[in-house]
Structure formats: structure tokens, C-alpha cells
Scaffold this motif. Structure first.
Motif, PDB file in Angstrom:
ATOM      1  N   THR A  84     -75.261 -40.552 -33.775  1.00  0.00           N
ATOM      2  CA  THR A  84     -75.491 -41.635 -32.815  1.00  0.00           C
ATOM      3  C   THR A  84     -76.040 -42.864 -33.532  1.00  0.00           C
ATOM      4  O   THR A  84     -75.566 -43.981 -33.326  1.00  0.00           O
ATOM      5  N   PRO A 101     -72.601 -45.594 -26.835  1.00  0.00           N
ATOM      6  CA  PRO A 101     -72.076 -46.337 -25.670  1.00  0.00           C
ATOM      7  C   PRO A 101     -70.557 -46.472 -25.684  1.00  0.00           C
ATOM      8  O   PRO A 101     -69.953 -46.630 -26.741  1.00  0.00           O
ATOM      9  N   ARG A 102     -69.972 -46.414 -24.500  1.00  0.00           N
ATOM     10  CA  ARG A 102     -68.509 -46.508 -24.371  1.00  0.00           C
ATOM     11  C   ARG A 102     -68.160 -47.055 -22.993  1.00  0.00           C
ATOM     12  O   ARG A 102     -68.959 -46.942 -22.049  1.00  0.00           O
ATOM     13  N   VAL A 153     -74.231 -46.561 -33.712  1.00  0.00           N
ATOM     14  CA  VAL A 153     -74.768 -47.742 -33.010  1.00  0.00           C
ATOM     15  C   VAL A 153     -75.201 -48.836 -33.985  1.00  0.00           C
ATOM     16  O   VAL A 153     -75.218 -50.016 -33.633  1.00  0.00           O
ATOM     17  N   PHE A 180     -73.906 -39.764 -26.953  1.00  0.00           N
ATOM     18  CA  PHE A 180     -74.817 -40.860 -26.599  1.00  0.00           C
ATOM     19  C   PHE A 180     -74.379 -42.237 -27.094  1.00  0.00           C
ATOM     20  O   PHE A 180     -75.083 -43.219 -26.903  1.00  0.00           O
ATOM     21  N   PHE A 199     -74.406 -54.185 -27.117  1.00  0.00           N
ATOM     22  CA  PHE A 199     -74.024 -53.050 -26.270  1.00  0.00           C
ATOM     23  C   PHE A 199     -72.559 -53.161 -25.816  1.00  0.00           C
ATOM     24  O   PHE A 199     -71.784 -52.214 -25.955  1.00  0.00           O
ATOM     25  N   THR A 254     -70.686 -55.306 -35.198  1.00  0.00           N
ATOM     26  CA  THR A 254     -71.716 -54.364 -34.733  1.00  0.00           C
ATOM     27  C   THR A 254     -72.968 -54.494 -35.607  1.00  0.00           C
ATOM     28  O   THR A 254     -74.092 -54.571 -35.085  1.00  0.00           O
ATOM     29  N   TRP A 282     -68.143 -44.842 -19.561  1.00  0.00           N
ATOM     30  CA  TRP A 282     -69.318 -44.664 -18.694  1.00  0.00           C
ATOM     31  C   TRP A 282     -69.192 -45.547 -17.453  1.00  0.00           C
ATOM     32  O   TRP A 282     -69.422 -45.117 -16.336  1.00  0.00           O
ATOM     33  N   GLU A 342     -62.470 -41.856 -26.703  1.00  0.00           N
ATOM     34  CA  GLU A 342     -63.792 -41.456 -26.205  1.00  0.00           C
ATOM     35  C   GLU A 342     -64.007 -39.950 -26.325  1.00  0.00           C
ATOM     36  O   GLU A 342     -65.119 -39.491 -26.598  1.00  0.00           O
ATOM     37  N   CYS A 354     -69.445 -50.837 -26.978  1.00  0.00           N
ATOM     38  CA  CYS A 354     -68.638 -50.090 -25.998  1.00  0.00           C
ATOM     39  C   CYS A 354     -67.147 -50.327 -26.252  1.00  0.00           C
ATOM     40  O   CYS A 354     -66.356 -49.374 -26.297  1.00  0.00           O
ATOM     41  N   LYS A 363     -65.981 -48.818 -29.701  1.00  0.00           N
ATOM     42  CA  LYS A 363     -65.913 -47.348 -29.735  1.00  0.00           C
ATOM     43  C   LYS A 363     -64.824 -46.814 -28.803  1.00  0.00           C
ATOM     44  O   LYS A 363     -64.121 -45.870 -29.152  1.00  0.00           O
ATOM     45  N   SER A 364     -64.698 -47.419 -27.627  1.00  0.00           N
ATOM     46  CA  SER A 364     -63.638 -46.974 -26.705  1.00  0.00           C
ATOM     47  C   SER A 364     -62.260 -47.354 -27.235  1.00  0.00           C
ATOM     48  O   SER A 364     -61.273 -46.717 -26.916  1.00  0.00           O
TER      49      SER A 364
END
Lengths: 203, 306
Positions: free
Chosen positions: A72, B67-68, A76, B65, B116, B137, B71, B56, B120, B123-124
Motif C-alpha cells: 500500500t 485508492p481506486r 500511494v 487499501f 487522491f 503521483t 470504490w 482493480e 485513483c 491505479k484503476s
């Protein structure tokens, strides 16, 4: 002062992760080759890469919370991959063409659809993902995704054949001799109905 | 031991102004804005449907955990809101965040929101994301952690904010500087491992490979004797970055050279967004004050004694 120690501890861990990930990816490059290093380096690189992957928690079970926490964090923070862009050598890339078969027997050819030049880079990345994946099922799903978007644009099409090829780039000398980029056939998928599994042919 | 500790803390917490942070904020704000605008007509098709779900699902094998967009799509579906509406809203928010960061309104909040939302999307859409997304990022991650707002932001003027701790500003700049050194070192190292960068064939291949083939190969091939020089120049520039970027004299050569390399990548390969984010990160990390006269930085009383 305590705050500074906290920052120092975070920075140490953060940089350690960045360096570990970068070393792992560099070792992978050497292990997969070809590089200018002697072939004897391959074995060492493979072992070292395995050790670094273990240090990054990759050998732990997927359900392990330490592995998930680490995964994670690197995701991130954007540090999950190394920085070997176009290295050690520039790959040729992949091309995908759709053969659209109409009920009256007409055949048209179409490339993956994008509306803007900016989307050409993401689509090229998408084609690389399709071409490089060793998993047949994943490749088929990804090709089908693109085929569906073509189908939406051409709803009267009876069937779609998606042909995936790898691009062979000429050298500068070959180019001056008249040779141009060529495609080597890799796979073809036939889609008849939107939800039916594709019939796959490969080289 | 004490002197080593003092030197280490001196290196990691150098007093700094917030000009670099302003460069990072405005630069990344511009980047997010241009990124959103450039993908406006393809955003939904790139991030919707099966490809997003597969991306995803694969991401979930790594971590649940991260972010994507899924959600939001799943939550909205329960309210009867369609996936396309959610994706459009995410795009509109990202565009607004980019514009907000440029002017510096609600800087901290928008930096977090930008990180964020972009995360998202990246990653998606992992099948369609590339190096630029990684660096965006990274940049947004450091931006949201840095002591915002800077004095050039609208926040500063509206709220009459107090100056931030100069040593903390220096620390976050140092983090960015060290990260860039690792980036270029490994980029140069992996390039010099490939024979194609020594004989220039990789320069040729990079320039004619679709979709980077912006310049006609007929024109390029006339310059084929320069490719080996260009190949070696590129990896020497990258490999030498962690050494030559620290000294002020060599930095005056290295930084403009690296930025020029990214401009050439933008023009010759069409990688405008990738080049822009790299130039922004470089200028924020090492660019501010490089060609200005050295100025004394006024420390706050409590940080001066620390």
C-alpha cells in the motif's frame, strides 16, 4: 528535536524502499538480458533479485498484513516501480488491428479508437500490456475490451477479428536500404457475440 | 559522533525559502490541469468497463487499501448513479483541483485531493498509465506533505498565514532532491547496461517507435552519425546527475542540460506531459535561486537555535 528524529526515520525507510525497488528492477533487467554484462552475471542477478523481492515482502503470502502495508505504501507514494525507462534497450512495441466483418460480406479494418492525440500514449501502454502478459485469459479480456469499443462505433458488424502483432523496427542502415517497420503476427481473436468467449489463433 | 549528527541534520534540514514549494505547487497544478484537459474526450472510455475492473482486481492482489475509482463507482451504483457519471465527476474534480493548485486556494486540501484523485485514476487505469503517472503521483505525494501554503499562493494573501519553519521547508526540498538523484542514477545505470545506448541504435528506435514517431524517419536518418553521441550523452547526463547536481557550478550546466533533454523528449517524441512533470520536479528541487544572488534566509527565533 524529537520531530527531526521522526522525519529522519521516515526518510531513511522511504529512501530505502526507493533504492530497494530500483535495485530489484535493475537486477531483473540484468537477469532477463541481454545487457553489456557477461552472461555469468545473470545467475547472480537472478539470486539477488529474489533476495530483494523477499526483502520487499514479495515472498510473503498475499494475505500477510506486513506485505499488504508495504505494498500500500509503495503504491500511494508512487515508488512501486524502478526507473529503467527505455532501458536497457528500446522494445519494438505491439500493434493491434481489427478486421470488421459485415453481414453482406464487406470487410473493413480499424485501429483501436482514441479521440485525442494525448490518448495515443496510454493506448500504446495498453497494447504493451496486452503483448507482454504471459496470461492468455488476461490477454483475451484486454483485447475484448478494445474490441467492444470498436463494436460500439460499428453496431452493424457481424463479427470482429482482432489481430495482435509485435512491431519490428528497422535499424538506421536497414531504413536507408528501404526497409520499413514490419509486424510479426502473434495472436488473432474472433469475436462473434459480445459475451461469447473468443476463438483464439496464435502463431 | 556529535559532529556527524550535526552534519547530517544540517544536510537534511537546511533552512530554505518556500519558493521551491511555489514552483512545485504551480507546476503540478498546471500538470494536473493539462493532463485532465488532454484526456477529456477519452477519459471515460479509458477508465470504464472491463479494463478498469481487471486492473482493480489485480491491484487487490497487491493491496485492498490503494485508492481506486471502483470504490466510488460501487458506492454510486447503490444510489443508482451510473459509472460514466462518476467518472465524469472525478475528471471534473481533478480539473478543478489542478486550477485551484495553480492559484493556490485551499492549497493543502487540494494537494491531498489531487494526489487522491490522480492516484485513483492511475491505479484503476493501470493498463493505460505510464511513467508520467508515476512521477505525478510522486510529486503530488510530496506536495501534500510539504508545509503549504507558500507565500505566493492565494491562501497566503487571504488568510495572512505565518511563515513556515524554514528547516522543514528545507527538509521536504531535500527529500525531493534525493529522490530525483535516485531516479536519474538508476535510469542512467540501466541505460548504460544496454549496448543500444552506446551505439546509438536505441536513440533511433526510441524516435521511430510508434507512437513516439513524431519526426519523419527520413529526416532522422540523415543525423544517424549523431545517435551514438546522443545515446552516450543521455546516460552520462542521467548517471552523473547525483554527483554533478549538488555543486552550484556544475548544477548550472547539469540542470539546464537535463531540462533541455526533457524539452527534446517532448518535441521529438510527443511526450509533453512526461517532460513537463520532470521539468517541474527538477526546477522545484534544484532550480530556484540557482541563477539569483545568494540571499541570507531569516530564520524564526525557535528554529534558528534548533
Amino acid at each position: 528535536m524529537r520531530q527531526k528524529y521522526a522525519y529522519l526515520a521516515w526518510l531513511t525507510l522511504h529512501l530505502l524502499l526507493i533504492v530497494l525497488v530500483s535495485c530489484r528492477d535493475t537486477l531483473r533487467v540484468v537477469a532477463e538480458g541481454p545487457t553489456i554484462l557477461p552472461v555469468s552475471f545473470k545467475n547472480f542477478s537472478q539470486k539477488a533479485e529474489t533476495a530483494l523481492s523477499a526483502a520487499l515482502g514479495r515472498k510473503l503470502p498475499a494475505s500477510n498484513s506486513a506485505r499488504e502495508a508495504l505494498a500500500t505504501y509503495v503504491q500511494v507514494a508512487g515508488v512501486e516501480a524502478g526507473y529503467g525507462y527505455f532501458a536497457p534497450n528500446v522494445p519494438g512495441g505491439y500493434g493491434l488491428i481489427f478486421e470488421l466483418h459485415y453481414p453482406e460480406g464487406r470487410v473493413e479494418y480499424e485501429l483501436p479508437l482514441v479521440s485525442s492525440p494525448a490518448a495515443a500514449l496510454p493506448i500504446a501502454g495498453f497494447l504493451d500490456s496486452i503483448g507482454r502478459t504471459p496470461h492468455d485469459a488476461l490477454r483475451e479480456i484486454l483485447v475484448k475490451t478494445l474490441a467492444q469499443s470498436v463494436w460500439r462505433e460499428h453496431p452493424d458488424v457481424e463479427s470482429v477479428r482482432a489481430i495482435l502483432g509485435s512491431i519490428r523496427l528497422p535499424t538506421a542502415r536497414e531504413f536507408t536500404e528501404g526497409k520499413r517497420e514490419s509486424y510479426e503476427f502473434l495472436y488473432a481473436y474472433d469475436f462473434n457475440l459480445e459475451n461469447a468467449p473468443a476463438k483464439r489463433n496464435h502463431h | 559522533m556529535q559532529s556527524v549528527k550535526t552534519k547530517l541534520f544540517g544536510f537534511l534540514f537546511p533552512p530554505s525559502t518556500d519558493t521551491w514549494l511555489a514552483v512545485l505547487r504551480v507546476g503540478l497544478g498546471l500538470q494536473v490541469t493539462i493532463y485532465s484537459l488532454s484526456l477529456r474526450s477519452d477519459w471515460i472510455s479509458l477508465l470504464s468497463g472491463t479494463a478498469r475492473k481487471v486492473a482493480e482486481a489485480l491491484l487487490s492482489l497487491e493491496s485492498h487499501f490503494v485508492p481506486r475509482l471502483g470504490w466510488f463507482v460501487a458506492s454510486a451504483a447503490q444510489l443508482g448513479i451510473h459509472e460514466e457519471a462518476v467518472l465524469f465527476l472525478a475528471w471534473a474534480c481533478l480539473l478543478a483541483v489542478g486550477c485551484g493548485l495553480v492559484v493556490g486556494v485551499a492549497s493543502r486540501f487540494l494537494a491531498i485531493a489531487g494526489w487522491f484523485l490522480h492516484l485513483c485514476a492511475a491505479k484503476s487505469g493501470s493498463f493505460v498509465s505510464y511513467g508520467m503517472d508515476n512521477f505525478l503521483t510522486i510529486g503530488l505525494f510530496y506536495l501534500m506533505l510539504s508545509p503549504l501554503p507558500d507565500r505566493y499562493s492565494l491562501d497566503w494573501r487571504l488568510r495572512k498565514s505565518q511563515p513556515k519553519n524554514p528547516q522543514l521547508l528545507g527538509f521536504w526540498r531535500r527529500v525531493l532532491q534525493l529522490h530525483l538523484c535516485v531516479v536519474y542514477f538508476f535510469s542512467g545505470l540501466t541505460k548504460c547496461l544496454g549496448s543500444g545506448w552506446w551505439d546509438g541504435s536505441n536513440v533511433w528506435r526510441a524516435l521511430i517507435r510508434p507512437p513516439f514517431n513524431v519526426i519523419d524517419p527520413e529526416i532522422l536518418v540523415r543525423w544517424k552519425y549523431l545517435f551514438p553521441v546522443a545515446g552516450i550523452f543521455i546516460f552520462v547526463l542521467e548517471f552523473g546527475y547525483p554527483v554533478f547536481i549538488w555543486n552550484t557550478r556544475t548544477r548550472k550546466i547539469w540542470l539546464p542540460s537535463v531540462c533541455a533533454m526533457h524539452v527534446v523528449i517532448a518535441v521529438a517524441m510527443g511526450m509533453y506531459l512526461f517532460s513537463l512533470v520532470m521539468i517541474v520536479l527538477n526546477l522545484a528541487a534544484f532550480g530556484t535561486g540557482l541563477f539569483a544572488r545568494t540571499k541570507q534566509i531569516r530564520l524564526q527565533p525557535e528554529t534558528a537555535s534548533a
